[in-house]
Design an enzyme around this catalytic site. Structure first.
Site, short mmCIF file in Angstrom:
data_model
loop_
_atom_site.label_atom_id
_atom_site.label_comp_id
_atom_site.label_asym_id
_atom_site.label_seq_id
_atom_site.Cartn_x
_atom_site.Cartn_y
_atom_site.Cartn_z
N LYS A 53 0.80 -1.14 -0.14
CA LYS A 53 0.10 -0.05 0.09
C LYS A 53 0.75 1.28 0.10
O LYS A 53 1.89 1.20 0.78
CB LYS A 53 -0.99 0.07 1.24
N SER A 98 -9.97 -0.54 7.04
CA SER A 98 -9.26 -0.35 6.10
C SER A 98 -8.57 -1.40 5.31
O SER A 98 -8.15 -1.50 3.95
CB SER A 98 -8.38 0.93 5.64
N SER A 151 -9.90 1.85 2.90
CA SER A 151 -8.96 2.61 2.10
C SER A 151 -7.81 1.78 1.18
O SER A 151 -7.18 2.07 0.35
CB SER A 151 -8.31 3.51 3.02
#
Lengths: 486, 95
Positions: A76, A175, A151
């Site tokens: 990420k 997330s 997210s």
């Protein structure tokens, strides 16, 4: 190879059926093919990844390979990677080259894993749909008109579409788990303090935790073995003995007490989600697990408490982005304060600004007690409810999210509707508990449904074991999205 | 609860985020909407409840009082928007 588990890839590498360079090249080719459409990656550096793959092959040739040596893992874009762009999904850090590696990045590199690229995400990890990225929305591989969740949406979509065998995410209020559910993959939020956040760009520090995303619980265990561990550079990192999370995967299900909170099966849950989750519960019961009915009556307060605490901490953490030390600086300004104000106005997106403003308000003079302190007290009550519940059960089961993936733009105009979708992932985050999401079926639209397992602090091995046993008996986690065939 | 435009002006000033006059109403409406959600907390009886400021109750770890950091200013300043003679450059504050 693109559809293999981490254990299978590891065995293939050990048997020299494939090299890390070949494997990494195959995944990079897949990223090149699918990313223009899915937008799951912000940055891919083929040469950098292949150099790491060559190093992994050399490490293996020297005889010091571990289970992850040579296996590509996507990161990420909130994980700082030395000498590489780390954007956090924001214009603020569009050109930011990190001067150091995050602890987890170091650990993965030490284990010989190959960093495959940097995954798209909601800006500063604020969002539940990946629509808040400065680099554009990520598309769900199961249905390109829909969001992958957020997210960590890029990480989840990348794993679902077989662009990466595994990825890292971060989970502040859900997330990791919610995008895993929406994208039909597995995601684990570890106990708060188990994984170091050093080098992760901070959002809400009393909640942020790093976790793995993969296609099976067994793969999550392999990743957690590398990611977890004490690090003095994160003041919240817990100094405790290392565990091998693969040891308990074949756990016995007989006598396992599974808690079912009424609030997680009440109104507002889509019928397709309810049916899939109830079928999973029935499977656990058929294996000898014992059903325990629970009440977690304060569940509905978790969302408001979170949307005070997280923005408050974000407003403080994001004060560092001032155009002075790193990141974006406005081109035109009249004085220092004007430079701060314009820099932040131009480089933060709408959702990030909104959360900073909410956080600023609830911390401001005259409102601190009514909002921030009150939210922290409610947080305590929610955590206490879990403590009582775990006297009666070992694992709490329920849906990860009340719905499956929604269409891009469907909730964009209404922040509260978007926030309420986090109702089942926020409580464990507030209490610092471990929780994971695994696929447990599909709704009538063909979209994946996520089953959430929550446990007491440090019960990762139990959660992973229960999830693994379920996955030995089911095929949901093996399905390949029809829009991204191999 | 609903915020006034004066309150919005105060909040954006504290947060150091410039907003254009035409954005003010949209910002006010969205913030009011979020605050209406969090207002549910006010009705909860929390008498005698200790605020929970962290997810796990552990004390602050202390380290030995000795220099442990290396001098990394050059690498850290290499990503700054404007630097001169090891100093971050900002607009003049004093005339």
């Amino acid at each position: 190879m693109l559809d293999a588990t981490l254990a299978e890839l590891s065995a293939a590498l050990a048997a020299k059926r494939v090299s890390s360079v070949e494997l990494t090249g195959a995944f990079l080719d897949r990223v090149r093919k699918l990313n223009p459409d899915l937008n799951a990656f912000i940055t891919v550096d083929r040469e950098r990844s292949l150099a790491q793959a060559r190093a992994a092959d050399a490490k293996r040739a020297h005889g010091d390979a571990g289970p992850l040596t040579g296996i590509p893992v996507a990161l990420k874009d909130i994980y700082c990677t030395k000498g590489q762009r780390t954007t956090c999904g924001s214009r603020m850090l569009e050109h930011f080259i990190s001067p150091y590696d995050a602890h987890v990045v170091e650990q993965l590199e030490r284990a010989g894993a190959v960093a495959l690229g940097k995954c798209n995400m909601d800006e500063f990890a604020m969002g539940s749909s990946n629509e808040n990225s400065y680099f554009g929305p990520v598309r769900n591989p199961w249905d390109r008109r829909r969001v992958p969740g957020g997210s960590s949406g890029g990480s989840a979509a990348a794993v679902a579409a077989r662009m990466a065998p595994a990825a890292t995410g971060t989970d502040t209020g859900g997330s990791v788990r919610q995008p895993a559910a929406f994208s039909g993959v597995c995601g684990l939020r570890p106990t708060y303090g188990l994984v170091s956040r050093y080098g992760l760009i901070a959002f809400a520090s009393s909640l942020d935790q790093a976790g793995p995303i993969a296609r099976s619980a067994a793969d999550l265990a392999l990743l957690l073995n590398v990611m977890a561990g004490f690090d003095a550079r994160d003041s919240t990192s817990l100094d405790r003995p290392k565990e091998d999370y693969t040891e308990n995967l074949e756990m016995r299900m007989g006598g396992l007490r599974i808690g079912l909170p009424a609030e997680y099966f009440g109104e507002g849950i889509e019928p397709g989600v309810r049916m899939a989750v109830e079928a999973a519960v029935a499977w656990f019961e058929a294996q000898g697990a014992r059903r325990v009915e629970l009440e977690l009556s304060r569940t509905k307060l978790a969302v408001p408490a979170y949307y005070v605490i997280a923005p408050a901490e974000a407003s403080s953490n994001l004060a560092r982005f001032d155009g002075v030390r790193y990141g974006y600086r406005a081109k035109e300004y009249s004085d220092l304060v004007d430079m701060y104000c314009r820099t932040r106005a131009e480089a933060f997106g709408a959702e990030v600004k909104q959360r900073i403003l909410v956080g600023t308000y609830v911390l401001s003079h005259g409102y601190y007690d009514a909002y921030y302190l009150q939210a922290q007290k409610v947080r305590r009550l929610i955590a206490q409810d879990f403590s009582l519940a775990f006297e009666k059960c070992d694992v709490i089961l329920g849906p990860t999210a009340p719905t499956t993936a929604f269409e891009i733009g469907a909730k964009a105009g209404d922040p509260v509707q978007m926030y309420l979708g986090d109702i089942f992932t926020i409580p464990a985050a507030l209490a610092g508990l471990p929780a994971l999401s695994i696929p447990c079926g599909f709704d009538e639209k063909g979209l994946p449904v996520g089953l959430q397992l929550m446990g007491e602090h440090f019960s990762e091995a139990t959660l992973l074991g229960a999830a693994h046993r379920y996955q030995q008996a089911t095929e949901w986690h093996k399905r390949i999205p029809k829009e991204t065939p191999l | 609860m609903s915020l006034s435009h004066d309150q919005i002006r105060r909040i954006v000033k504290l947060a150091r985020i410039a907003i254009r006059p035409e954005e003010s109403e949209a910002v006010r409406a969205r913030l009011s909407c979020v605050l209406a959600l969090v207002d549910e907390l006010r009705a909860v009886d929390t008498t005698g409840v200790e605020p929970m400021s962290h997810a796990v109750d552990v004390g602050q770890r202390l380290r030995r009082d000795e220099v442990s950091e290396q001098d990394n200013h050059a690498v850290y300043q290499s990503v700054a928007p404007a630097v001169q003679e090891n100093l971050y450059l900002v607009p003049k504050v004093i005339e």
